[in-house]
Motif scaffolding. Sequence first.
Motif, PDB file in Angstrom:
ATOM      1  N   VAL A   1      -1.951  -2.380  14.253  1.00  0.00           N
ATOM      2  CA  VAL A   1      -2.976  -3.033  14.045  1.00  0.00           C
ATOM      3  C   VAL A   1      -4.149  -2.477  13.421  1.00  0.00           C
ATOM      4  CG1 VAL A   1      -4.611  -4.898  14.878  1.00  0.00           C
ATOM      5  CG2 VAL A   1      -2.220  -4.846  15.811  1.00  0.00           C
ATOM      6  N   ALA A   2      -4.673  -2.937  12.344  1.00  0.00           N
ATOM      7  CA  ALA A   2      -5.702  -2.167  11.662  1.00  0.00           C
ATOM      8  C   ALA A   2      -6.986  -2.079  12.485  1.00  0.00           C
ATOM      9  CB  ALA A   2      -6.016  -2.465  10.171  1.00  0.00           C
ATOM     10  N   ARG A   3      -8.060  -1.247  12.538  1.00  0.00           N
ATOM     11  CA  ARG A   3      -9.120  -1.598  13.119  1.00  0.00           C
ATOM     12  C   ARG A   3      -9.901  -2.809  13.046  1.00  0.00           C
ATOM     13  NH1 ARG A   3     -12.588   3.532  10.951  1.00  0.00           N
ATOM     14  NH2 ARG A   3     -13.925   2.017   9.429  1.00  0.00           N
ATOM     15  N   SER A   4     -10.863  -3.114  13.870  1.00  0.00           N
ATOM     16  CA  SER A   4     -11.460  -4.484  13.622  1.00  0.00           C
ATOM     17  C   SER A   4     -12.578  -4.101  12.272  1.00  0.00           C
ATOM     18  CB  SER A   4     -12.378  -4.633  14.975  1.00  0.00           C
ATOM     19  OG  SER A   4     -13.219  -5.784  14.728  1.00  0.00           O
ATOM     20  N   GLY A   5     -12.760  -5.284  11.475  1.00  0.00           N
ATOM     21  CA  GLY A   5     -13.663  -5.130  10.520  1.00  0.00           C
ATOM     22  C   GLY A   5     -12.961  -4.688   9.214  1.00  0.00           C
ATOM     23  N   PHE A   6     -11.752  -4.031   9.300  1.00  0.00           N
ATOM     24  CA  PHE A   6     -11.448  -3.543   8.002  1.00  0.00           C
ATOM     25  C   PHE A   6     -10.136  -4.622   7.503  1.00  0.00           C
ATOM     26  CE2 PHE A   6      -7.800  -1.258   5.696  1.00  0.00           C
ATOM     27  CZ  PHE A   6      -8.426  -1.100   4.600  1.00  0.00           C
TER      28      PHE A   6
ATOM     29  N   VAL B   1       0.782  -1.256   0.051  1.00  0.00           N
ATOM     30  CA  VAL B   1       0.008  -0.226  -0.194  1.00  0.00           C
ATOM     31  C   VAL B   1       0.671   1.147   0.174  1.00  0.00           C
ATOM     32  CG1 VAL B   1      -1.963  -1.283   1.365  1.00  0.00           C
ATOM     33  CG2 VAL B   1      -0.306   0.118   2.517  1.00  0.00           C
ATOM     34  N   SER B   2       0.300   2.473  -0.665  1.00  0.00           N
ATOM     35  CA  SER B   2       0.995   3.598  -0.558  1.00  0.00           C
ATOM     36  C   SER B   2       1.167   4.245   0.899  1.00  0.00           C
ATOM     37  CB  SER B   2       0.502   4.656  -1.727  1.00  0.00           C
ATOM     38  OG  SER B   2      -1.085   4.567  -1.290  1.00  0.00           O
ATOM     39  N   GLY B   3       1.854   5.084   0.918  1.00  0.00           N
ATOM     40  CA  GLY B   3       1.795   5.800   2.436  1.00  0.00           C
ATOM     41  C   GLY B   3       0.613   6.493   2.834  1.00  0.00           C
ATOM     42  N   ASN B   4      -0.155   6.739   1.775  1.00  0.00           N
ATOM     43  CA  ASN B   4      -1.355   7.513   2.265  1.00  0.00           C
ATOM     44  C   ASN B   4      -2.675   6.600   2.211  1.00  0.00           C
ATOM     45  OD1 ASN B   4      -1.704   6.954  -0.417  1.00  0.00           O
ATOM     46  ND2 ASN B   4      -2.102   9.093  -0.967  1.00  0.00           N
ATOM     47  N   TYR B   5      -2.391   5.425   2.209  1.00  0.00           N
ATOM     48  CA  TYR B   5      -3.436   4.251   2.126  1.00  0.00           C
ATOM     49  C   TYR B   5      -4.475   4.591   3.204  1.00  0.00           C
ATOM     50  CZ  TYR B   5      -5.572  -0.405   1.788  1.00  0.00           C
ATOM     51  OH  TYR B   5      -6.307  -1.402   2.016  1.00  0.00           O
ATOM     52  N   PHE B   6      -4.056   4.482   4.512  1.00  0.00           N
ATOM     53  CA  PHE B   6      -4.764   4.497   5.606  1.00  0.00           C
ATOM     54  C   PHE B   6      -5.444   5.774   5.647  1.00  0.00           C
ATOM     55  CE2 PHE B   6      -2.509   0.633   6.576  1.00  0.00           C
ATOM     56  CZ  PHE B   6      -3.550  -0.216   6.906  1.00  0.00           C
ATOM     57  N   ASP B   7      -4.910   7.025   5.355  1.00  0.00           N
ATOM     58  CA  ASP B   7      -5.291   8.182   5.294  1.00  0.00           C
ATOM     59  C   ASP B   7      -6.556   8.595   4.497  1.00  0.00           C
ATOM     60  OD1 ASP B   7      -5.285  11.109   6.342  1.00  0.00           O
ATOM     61  OD2 ASP B   7      -4.446  11.512   4.493  1.00  0.00           O
TER      62      ASP B   7
ATOM     63  N   GLY C   1      -1.152   0.843  17.858  1.00  0.00           N
ATOM     64  CA  GLY C   1       0.247   1.498  17.225  1.00  0.00           C
ATOM     65  C   GLY C   1      -0.388   2.446  16.321  1.00  0.00           C
ATOM     66  N   ARG C   2       0.324   2.596  15.123  1.00  0.00           N
ATOM     67  CA  ARG C   2       0.019   3.501  14.260  1.00  0.00           C
ATOM     68  C   ARG C   2      -0.043   2.740  13.005  1.00  0.00           C
ATOM     69  NH1 ARG C   2       4.188   4.204  10.562  1.00  0.00           N
ATOM     70  NH2 ARG C   2       6.357   3.510  10.821  1.00  0.00           N
ATOM     71  N   ALA C   3      -0.532   3.371  12.077  1.00  0.00           N
ATOM     72  CA  ALA C   3      -0.875   3.209  10.439  1.00  0.00           C
ATOM     73  C   ALA C   3       0.325   3.313   9.738  1.00  0.00           C
ATOM     74  CB  ALA C   3      -1.973   3.577   9.897  1.00  0.00           C
ATOM     75  N   ILE C   4       0.427   2.778   8.360  1.00  0.00           N
ATOM     76  CA  ILE C   4       1.372   3.131   7.312  1.00  0.00           C
ATOM     77  C   ILE C   4       1.164   4.602   7.052  1.00  0.00           C
ATOM     78  CG2 ILE C   4       2.343   2.633   5.171  1.00  0.00           C
ATOM     79  CD1 ILE C   4       1.821  -0.192   5.729  1.00  0.00           C
ATOM     80  N   VAL C   5       2.308   5.407   7.035  1.00  0.00           N
ATOM     81  CA  VAL C   5       2.068   6.849   6.661  1.00  0.00           C
ATOM     82  C   VAL C   5       2.958   7.211   5.454  1.00  0.00           C
ATOM     83  CG1 VAL C   5       1.512   7.535   9.017  1.00  0.00           C
ATOM     84  CG2 VAL C   5       3.901   7.323   8.375  1.00  0.00           C
ATOM     85  N   PRO C   6       2.854   8.365   4.914  1.00  0.00           N
ATOM     86  CA  PRO C   6       3.569   8.649   3.611  1.00  0.00           C
ATOM     87  C   PRO C   6       5.218   8.702   3.981  1.00  0.00           C
ATOM     88  CG  PRO C   6       1.626  10.324   3.997  1.00  0.00           C
ATOM     89  CD  PRO C   6       1.662   9.389   4.870  1.00  0.00           C
TER      90      PRO C   6
END
Length: 830
Positions: A190-195, A124-130, A139-144
């Motif tokens: 860790v991504a939120r539940s359901g995603f 995924v690109s760095g802006n994927y979760f945003d 924790g945190r998501a992947i960022v740009p």
Amino acid sequence: MNTLVQDVRYALRGLRKNPVFTVVGVATLAIGIGANAAIFTVIDRVLLSLLPVSRPNELVLLRSPGPSQGHTWTDGDRATSFSYPMYRGLRDRNRAFAGLLAVFPFDASVVERDRAEQARGELVSGNYFDVLGVAPALGRAIVPSDDTAPEAHPVAVLSFDYFRRRFGGNSAVLNKTITVNGRALTVVGVARSGFEGVQRGRPADLFVPITMKASMTPSWNGLDDPKDYWVQMIGRLKEGESLRRAEAMLAATYRSLLAEVAPRLTGWDAGERRRFVDRRIRLVAGGGGRTILQTELAAPLLALMGMVGAVLLIACANLAGLLLARGAARRREHGIRLAVGANRTALFRQTLVESLVIAVIGGAAGVALGSAVVHLLVGALPADADLRRIPMTIDLPVLLFALGASLAAGVLFGLAPALRASRLDPNGVLHGMPDPRGGVLRFRRWLVSGQVALTLALLVGAALFARSLRRLSAVDLGLRPEGIVQFSINPRLTGASPEQTARQARDLTDVLAALPGVRSVSASELGVFQDNDSGGDVSIDGVPAPPGADRQARRDWVGPDYFATLGIPLAAGREFSSRDDAAGAKVAIVNETFARRYLGGRNPIGLRIGFGPSGAPRDTEIVGVARDSRSEVDQEPLPFVFFPYLQDARLRELTFYVRRVGATETAVRDVRALVSRVEPALPPPDVERLRSQIDDSTSRRRLVGTLAMAFAGVAAFLACIGIYGVLAYSVTQRTREIGVRMAVGATAASVRRLVLADVVRFLVAGAAAGVPLAFAVARLIASLLFGVRAADPGAFAAATAAVAAVALVAGYLPARRAARIDPMRALREE
């Protein structure tokens, strides 16, 4: 409100007093609602549900159909694949999107504490979760900043389900290292539940920055190649922006980016380059994520929904007939109530409420039945089928659908009985006068004719599917799958080089060949009947391509004795051997379709070919011609070129085929145990019979066909009940007439013919409406059939014969009962 409650109580009391009528009515409706609830559940989860992200209706998918040159990766829609440089150009230069993300699915071998496991990942690109608006649970998501440079940020985010399943939900995994495809990655969130990613049916277990692609797909990078198409893009429109306006805003930017790539195109004339630069960006709604599964299943699911809708209509017709017959039996009761001053509107409402009470009870039973049916349907699919990865729960949308369908059915089958009850003439009823409109019998006959028409249409569809499945099972595959087991391994995911992979493949082949009863072993890179392929333009030395001709061929890389192992005969030349390795001359084997289509009768042996544009080197000699075999059951053989996998500089995943004498299940166990012992660093392989793989590849067609036949059978059963009910009621109403006929000399046979004449009338009236409807149904499902024309006369003849048989079976008992009427008793009772 009190009046409504009283009507409901009165209806419940009436239903308790008539248990047979209640059970039959509720069961009939439960069948119709249950079938609809089951199919709608799948439609809701596959076609209607949106991604669990922020404002999903703002998301769009990018497509660009048109010519391209180079390598293209696709899992179903070639037009959605873009190069990574193109993604960066659109991301940085466009004014239409609030954000544009890139994603690519990949297979992952995850090693943690010396335990390897197969998983599914997304680069995924760095802006994927945003862009998606998905916050992490931990924790945190992947960022740009994680995708600024190749291999610079070896991090991973886990899906919540994988976090619980693999790591027990222990938050200590944060900042720990796991090995993915031979590369150490730090778990940062860790991504939120359901995603679970952006593609329904392919839930991702982990997310990795796209700039880690070289490590995650060891045999293929593609980050810097503008002619390597593999990136999937999803954009979020700016607030208030429309699809068409966003397309117009992207057009100039996209054209300029294509113009930058055009000088790299080789072997194309000016017209081909112009068509490349003139490609357009198309935006489609992306709230449901990538639409691979939706595109594949939309047509069969909508066809099945139409079929179960017809089943529900037939059920409603049956219930309307039952209620009309019950209303006729209560005609005197209703006449008395009207005579003593009952309000006609109140009688209408009370009768309709009774129908709605039956509908609600039947709907509740139908939801329970539908839940069981949908789990049976999904359970019938192969273990790795996309649909099995989607939770098929009866949620609020399904409950609302079932409630709406139940209430609509209640009104549909209850309206006519309620109207007849409220329009009675009390004087006529009390004086024993017959209904001046002909009673309920005429209306019930029209209902039955409608049932016959719908049943005929469904049976034609079922017959077409049955003939299609028979043709599918009779296809000559061009190979002998019996006695073969298969499994796949990918040593590159553990960091092995192509040379090491080739060496492992040779060693594994030798060990497998030493198993008792094994006759031959070989392997191929792509595997047959696995819904994947590779191909491109092919050039042939001494055989120029006609101007504008499309000379495309598929290709695969296979091992020594591949054709002998799979039972594919050679028409000419020789097999590959262990001497056809990287040190040997480049060789290839083509199939008969390739030779016939591109060589025009010339002897292929000794000709030299090359893959790529017309200027590509033709450095590979054809040494054999294989008989045509299919790589997909429902596709005709295509031009195919086979190369030795020992000569593939990018050798990666291999599917092994082991032909063994004796019990195949024993072979499965032996092969699985041996591979796990020889290759402990690889995830345990999924060993299965090749015949099972072939069956799995057609499982979707077979399931749709089986369901169509099942629903047609249910419709025929309900129509049989409806015809029986009308004829039985008719015999009861005509008892005196039949008695008089028999008293003046009519025979039992003539009485039976009198009753069965009604059956003929039902069939004629039903066929008059049913045949055109059946033709319409056949045209709608034509794309789902294999080897069968929509207007197949055999299917129409079989369906017509089946309807006639059902009608005659339904009419037999009432006809026999009529023939046994005692004329003296009938006259005395009257």
